[in-house]
Design a protein around this motif. Sequence first.
Motif, short mmCIF file in Angstrom:
data_model
loop_
_atom_site.label_atom_id
_atom_site.label_comp_id
_atom_site.label_asym_id
_atom_site.label_seq_id
_atom_site.Cartn_x
_atom_site.Cartn_y
_atom_site.Cartn_z
N ASN A 117 3.25 28.50 48.89
CA ASN A 117 3.65 27.51 49.91
C ASN A 117 3.80 28.16 51.28
N ALA A 118 4.47 29.32 51.32
CA ALA A 118 4.70 30.00 52.59
C ALA A 118 3.40 30.48 53.24
N SER A 119 2.37 30.67 52.42
CA SER A 119 1.08 31.13 52.96
C SER A 119 0.12 29.96 53.18
N MET A 120 0.70 28.75 53.21
CA MET A 120 -0.07 27.53 53.49
C MET A 120 -1.02 27.16 52.34
N GLY A 121 -0.67 27.56 51.12
CA GLY A 121 -1.47 27.22 49.95
C GLY A 121 -1.11 25.85 49.42
N ARG A 122 -1.80 25.43 48.38
CA ARG A 122 -1.61 24.10 47.80
C ARG A 122 -0.49 24.13 46.76
N ILE A 123 0.49 23.27 46.95
CA ILE A 123 1.63 23.18 46.03
C ILE A 123 1.96 21.71 45.81
N VAL A 124 2.90 21.46 44.91
CA VAL A 124 3.47 20.12 44.76
C VAL A 124 4.91 20.19 45.26
N ALA A 125 5.25 19.38 46.23
CA ALA A 125 6.63 19.31 46.71
C ALA A 125 7.47 18.62 45.64
N CYS A 126 8.34 19.39 45.01
CA CYS A 126 9.04 18.87 43.83
C CYS A 126 10.51 19.28 43.83
N PRO A 127 11.41 18.60 44.55
CA PRO A 127 11.11 17.40 45.32
C PRO A 127 10.68 17.69 46.76
N THR A 128 10.79 18.96 47.20
CA THR A 128 10.43 19.31 48.58
C THR A 128 9.57 20.57 48.56
N ALA A 129 8.92 20.86 49.68
CA ALA A 129 8.14 22.10 49.76
C ALA A 129 9.05 23.32 49.67
N GLY A 130 10.24 23.22 50.25
CA GLY A 130 11.16 24.34 50.23
C GLY A 130 11.69 24.67 48.85
#
Length: 288
Positions: free
Chosen positions: A104-117
Motif C-alpha cells: 500500500n505504501a508503495s502505491m501497490g494494489r490492495i483492498v481497503a479493509c476497512p481502510t488503506a491504513g
Amino acid sequence: MDNFHTIAELIRIASERQKPVHEIVLAVESEQKLRTREELIDEMRQNWKVMYESVKKGLKGGIRSVSGLTGGDAPKLYRHQLKGFLGQAGLSTAAFAVAASEVNASMGRIVACPTAGSCGIVPAVLTEAYEQGRAEEDIVMSLFTAAGIGMVIDENASIAGALGGCQAECGSAAGMAAAALTEIGGGTPEQIGHAVALAIKNLLGLACDPVAGLVEVPCVKRNGFAAVHAMLAADMALAGVKSVIPVDEVIDAMDRIGRAMPRDIKETAEGGLATTKTGLALQKKIYG
C-alpha cells in the motif's frame, strides 16, 4: 431478511435462524443491493485474490515507498518466524500484515479493509488461516462476516482515523479480522461477538499520528501488531473467554473516546510520533 444495526442484532438473527453470521450478511447485502448471492460471492472472491496477492508481493521484497520511509521489513520478519519468541503462526501473520501494508505504501494494489491504513490486518489473518490449510471457500465466506462487523462499526462509531484515531482504523480492522477467524475456527455467533469486543477494547485510545502525514510510520508496523492482536482475540473467544463489556458497548466507547481525542492525534500529523524530534526531521527531509 431483517436488517441489523448492532452486533447484538446480527448475533440474534443468526442464532434464531441457526445460520452462520456470513449468511445473514450475504442475505441483507443481496436484498439491499439487488444483486444475487452468486454475484456477491464472486466479487468477494476477487477481493480475497487481491488481498492474497498483496501479501505475496510484499513478501518478495524489493518494495520501497516513494518517501523511503518504509519497505523491506516484511521479508525480514517472515524469515525470522522459526527463530522468534512469538512462534511461527504469530510471526508469519505479522509479516503478512506488514507485507500488504508495504505494498500500500508503495502505491501497490490492495483492498481497503476497512481502510488503506489498516489494509494488512484482515488479509494477514486470513492468509495465515489459508496457509494452515483452511478451505478458500471458508476464507471467502468469512470476509462477509468481517464486512458485517465493519458495517456496524461504521454505522455506530467510525472507521476513519481522522474522526476516531487509529483505534477506528486498526482497532476496527482487528475486530473484523477476529470475527472472521472465529467463524473459520467454528465459533458460534456469540463467540464472534466476544472476539470483536476483545479485539477492539484492547486497542481503545490508539492515536493516529502518521509521520509527515503519510500512511507509513507507524502505520505499516502497527498493522503487524494489530493482526497478531486479532488472532489472540479469536483464540480467546474460541477458548470460551468472554468480554465482560458487551461488544456494542465497546463500539460505543470507541466512538466516545474518538470524539474526545485531541485533534492533533487524529491523522493531522500535528501530535504523537509525528511531532517527535525524528518525526519532524523526517518531515523536513521529505518535503524540504
